[in-house]
Scaffold this motif. Structure first.
Motif, PDB file in Angstrom:
ATOM      1  N   UNK A 264       0.813  -1.223   0.000  1.00 22.38           N
ATOM      2  CA  UNK A 264       0.000   0.000   0.000  1.00 22.38           C
ATOM      3  C   UNK A 264       0.845   1.271   0.000  1.00 22.38           C
ATOM      4  N   UNK A 265       2.097   1.140  -0.435  1.00 20.10           N
ATOM      5  CA  UNK A 265       2.956   2.318  -0.565  1.00 20.10           C
ATOM      6  C   UNK A 265       3.673   2.297  -1.911  1.00 20.10           C
ATOM      7  N   UNK A 266       4.108   3.466  -2.337  1.00 19.96           N
ATOM      8  CA  UNK A 266       4.857   3.569  -3.591  1.00 19.96           C
ATOM      9  C   UNK A 266       6.143   2.757  -3.518  1.00 19.96           C
ATOM     10  N   UNK A 267       6.796   2.788  -2.359  1.00 18.03           N
ATOM     11  CA  UNK A 267       8.044   2.049  -2.198  1.00 18.03           C
ATOM     12  C   UNK A 267       7.810   0.550  -2.313  1.00 18.03           C
ATOM     13  N   UNK A 268       6.735   0.053  -1.706  1.00 17.44           N
ATOM     14  CA  UNK A 268       6.425  -1.376  -1.801  1.00 17.44           C
ATOM     15  C   UNK A 268       6.109  -1.769  -3.238  1.00 17.44           C
ATOM     16  N   UNK A 269       5.412  -0.901  -3.946  1.00 19.12           N
ATOM     17  CA  UNK A 269       5.104  -1.168  -5.347  1.00 19.12           C
ATOM     18  C   UNK A 269       6.385  -1.276  -6.169  1.00 19.12           C
TER      19      UNK A 269
END
Length: 229
Positions: free
Chosen positions: A98-103
């Motif tokens: 649910x974060x840009x970094x995780x994506x």
């Protein structure tokens, strides 16, 4: 939490606990209560995923301590030894993407052994990539991000999940290939049902106004207590 886990397991349903953060003591507390799985929010990279696995698994796969007297009864009355022997394989570890970094790190996260489910949090993910869900619809970039997570899960033989806000949307996600899909939350279902039931009990606005007026004219309307007529 302990009471809820016991009640859910007694119904023959697997209790899954969403903890507040990727903290070892939170993971241990949830699993030691007898949860069959945990959902962990806001993971950002593979290091976070590996840290979680260490907390969730008994040695040699992890560092979870053994000794809680509570989990066994949630697995059909297993002995402590039976629980210890099967826990690493049977307990489900779910990470929320649910974060840009995780994506950006989704491939690396999906490759971490011990991570079972990639679960999309579309609202937080939308916020973090600059495409918030503000009118009930997803921006095309958010749809692409969700599709990428689903694709990576399939490529790495992981299960996938996503939060939805209605039965119709849940059906759409299931048709896309998501295996773990929320249908409705209690905080949505209960107020919606109560509002509908109360409206039916009161009748239409015109009907209610007519009855009040009729009572006032006939003299039937009177003060009955501190809450009015």
């Amino acid at each position: 939490m302990h009471e809820a886990v016991a009640a859910i397991a007694a119904c023959g349903v697997s209790p899954v606990v969403r903890i507040a953060s990727n903290e070892g003591w939170m993971v241990k507390r949830a699993l030691d209560s007898g949860a069959h799985g945990i959902i962990v929010p806001l993971l950002r990279n593979a290091d976070d995923a590996r840290k979680l696995v260490l907390s969730a698994k008994f040695p040699p796969a992890g560092q979870r301590g053994f000794g809680s007297p509570f989990p066994m009864e949630k697995f059909g009355g297993q002995t402590s030894v039976e629980y210890l022997q099967q826990a690493n394989e049977s307990l489900v570890t779910i990470v929320q993407i649910e974060t840009k970094e995780a994506l950006q790190n989704i491939d690396a996260i999906a490759k971490v052994p011990g991570i079972d489910v990639l679960f999309v949090g579309p609202f937080d993910l939308g916020n973090d990539i600059g495409h918030s869900i503000v009118d009930g619809t997803m921006h095309e970039e958010l749809k692409k991000a969700v599709a990428k997570i689903l694709e990576v899960a399939k490529e790495n033989k992981k299960n996938s999940g996503i939060y939805s806000t209605s039965g119709e949307q849940a059906r759409q996600f299931a048709d896309q290939g998501f295996q773990m899909v929320s249908v409705v939350s209690d905080m949505v279902a209960l107020p919606a049902y109560m509002t509908t039931a109360l409206a039916k009990a009161k009748g239409s606005y015109a009907h209610s106004a007519f009855n009040v007026a009729k009572g006032a004219i006939s003299g039937a309307a009177r003060i009955t207590g501190p809450y009015g007529r």
